[in-house]
Design a protein around this motif. Sequence first.
Motif, PDB file in Angstrom:
ATOM      1  N   UNK A   3       0.851  -1.188   0.000  1.00  0.00           N
ATOM      2  CA  UNK A   3       0.000   0.000   0.000  1.00  0.00           C
ATOM      3  C   UNK A   3       0.891   1.245   0.000  1.00  0.00           C
ATOM      4  N   UNK A   4       0.596   2.185  -0.880  1.00  0.00           N
ATOM      5  CA  UNK A   4       1.400   3.403  -0.957  1.00  0.00           C
ATOM      6  C   UNK A   4       1.101   4.297   0.234  1.00  0.00           C
ATOM      7  N   UNK A   5       2.037   5.204   0.496  1.00  0.00           N
ATOM      8  CA  UNK A   5       1.849   6.152   1.590  1.00  0.00           C
ATOM      9  C   UNK A   5       0.581   6.970   1.376  1.00  0.00           C
ATOM     10  N   UNK A   6       0.333   7.358   0.115  1.00  0.00           N
ATOM     11  CA  UNK A   6      -0.861   8.129  -0.227  1.00  0.00           C
ATOM     12  C   UNK A   6      -2.127   7.352   0.145  1.00  0.00           C
ATOM     13  N   UNK A   7      -2.164   6.092  -0.224  1.00  0.00           N
ATOM     14  CA  UNK A   7      -3.331   5.267   0.085  1.00  0.00           C
ATOM     15  C   UNK A   7      -3.485   5.031   1.589  1.00  0.00           C
ATOM     16  N   UNK A   8      -2.363   4.899   2.290  1.00  0.00           N
ATOM     17  CA  UNK A   8      -2.430   4.724   3.738  1.00  0.00           C
ATOM     18  C   UNK A   8      -3.067   5.949   4.395  1.00  0.00           C
ATOM     19  N   UNK A  34      -8.408  16.543  -0.112  1.00  0.00           N
ATOM     20  CA  UNK A  34      -7.236  16.595   0.754  1.00  0.00           C
ATOM     21  C   UNK A  34      -6.077  15.837   0.112  1.00  0.00           C
ATOM     22  N   UNK A  35      -6.364  14.672  -0.442  1.00  0.00           N
ATOM     23  CA  UNK A  35      -5.309  13.859  -1.037  1.00  0.00           C
ATOM     24  C   UNK A  35      -4.726  14.514  -2.287  1.00  0.00           C
ATOM     25  N   UNK A  40      -0.035  17.737  -4.470  1.00  0.00           N
ATOM     26  CA  UNK A  40       0.494  19.047  -4.873  1.00  0.00           C
ATOM     27  C   UNK A  40       1.558  19.508  -3.880  1.00  0.00           C
ATOM     28  N   UNK A  41       1.281  19.345  -2.603  1.00  0.00           N
ATOM     29  CA  UNK A  41       2.241  19.729  -1.554  1.00  0.00           C
ATOM     30  C   UNK A  41       3.581  19.032  -1.758  1.00  0.00           C
ATOM     31  N   UNK A  42       3.544  17.757  -2.034  1.00  0.00           N
ATOM     32  CA  UNK A  42       4.778  17.006  -2.234  1.00  0.00           C
ATOM     33  C   UNK A  42       5.518  17.459  -3.489  1.00  0.00           C
ATOM     34  N   UNK A  43       4.787  17.830  -4.528  1.00  0.00           N
ATOM     35  CA  UNK A  43       5.424  18.358  -5.742  1.00  0.00           C
ATOM     36  C   UNK A  43       6.091  19.702  -5.464  1.00  0.00           C
ATOM     37  N   UNK A  44       5.435  20.545  -4.677  1.00  0.00           N
ATOM     38  CA  UNK A  44       6.007  21.840  -4.327  1.00  0.00           C
ATOM     39  C   UNK A  44       7.273  21.666  -3.482  1.00  0.00           C
ATOM     40  N   UNK A  45       7.241  20.742  -2.557  1.00  0.00           N
ATOM     41  CA  UNK A  45       8.424  20.463  -1.741  1.00  0.00           C
ATOM     42  C   UNK A  45       9.565  19.970  -2.624  1.00  0.00           C
ATOM     43  N   UNK A 101       8.391   4.164  11.630  1.00  0.00           N
ATOM     44  CA  UNK A 101       9.420   3.428  10.905  1.00  0.00           C
ATOM     45  C   UNK A 101       9.415   3.753   9.416  1.00  0.00           C
ATOM     46  N   UNK A 102       8.541   4.627   9.002  1.00  0.00           N
ATOM     47  CA  UNK A 102       8.446   4.974   7.593  1.00  0.00           C
ATOM     48  C   UNK A 102       9.125   6.319   7.369  1.00  0.00           C
ATOM     49  N   UNK A 103      10.248   6.290   6.678  1.00  0.00           N
ATOM     50  CA  UNK A 103      10.988   7.514   6.363  1.00  0.00           C
ATOM     51  C   UNK A 103      11.134   7.565   4.848  1.00  0.00           C
ATOM     52  N   UNK A 104      10.014   7.755   4.184  1.00  0.00           N
ATOM     53  CA  UNK A 104       9.963   7.684   2.727  1.00  0.00           C
ATOM     54  C   UNK A 104      10.346   9.033   2.118  1.00  0.00           C
ATOM     55  N   UNK A 105      11.213   8.984   1.126  1.00  0.00           N
ATOM     56  CA  UNK A 105      11.610  10.191   0.391  1.00  0.00           C
ATOM     57  C   UNK A 105      10.596  10.440  -0.704  1.00  0.00           C
ATOM     58  N   UNK A 106      10.243  11.707  -0.939  1.00  0.00           N
ATOM     59  CA  UNK A 106       9.252  12.058  -1.945  1.00  0.00           C
ATOM     60  C   UNK A 106       9.913  12.276  -3.264  1.00  0.00           C
TER      61      UNK A 106
END
Length: 106
Positions: A3-8, A34-35, A40-45, A101-106
């Motif tokens: 499951x992706x972080x987005x889906x979680x 919201x999703x 969009x937030x992650x793209x801006x970052x 425990x999830x340190x996922x890079x965007x």
Amino acid sequence: MAETKRNKIRNELRQQLEDMGVVGLYFYDLVEDYMELWTIKNSLIADVKARGVSVKYNNGGGQSGFKKNESIGELHKTNTQMLKILSQLEINVRDLPVDEDEDEEF
């Protein structure tokens, strides 16, 4: 399939609504809004990380220099809208579970 972080996040928000007894297409649609803002937030970052807080400009009239990366202002506006949606749904961010425990890079 993992499951992706987005889906979680989507599933956790929907689960919180259901736990509060709040169900319906209107509320699920707000979660989808919201999703989209989350994406969009992650793209801006990513843009700020890639180009920095200042970006070079050249207006074609012989003027060039650096200006503030507009993604910073848009990031602020996007975060504000995301918080407004959570407020409308009466979801407190402190109530959201944290997956440490999830340190996922965007």
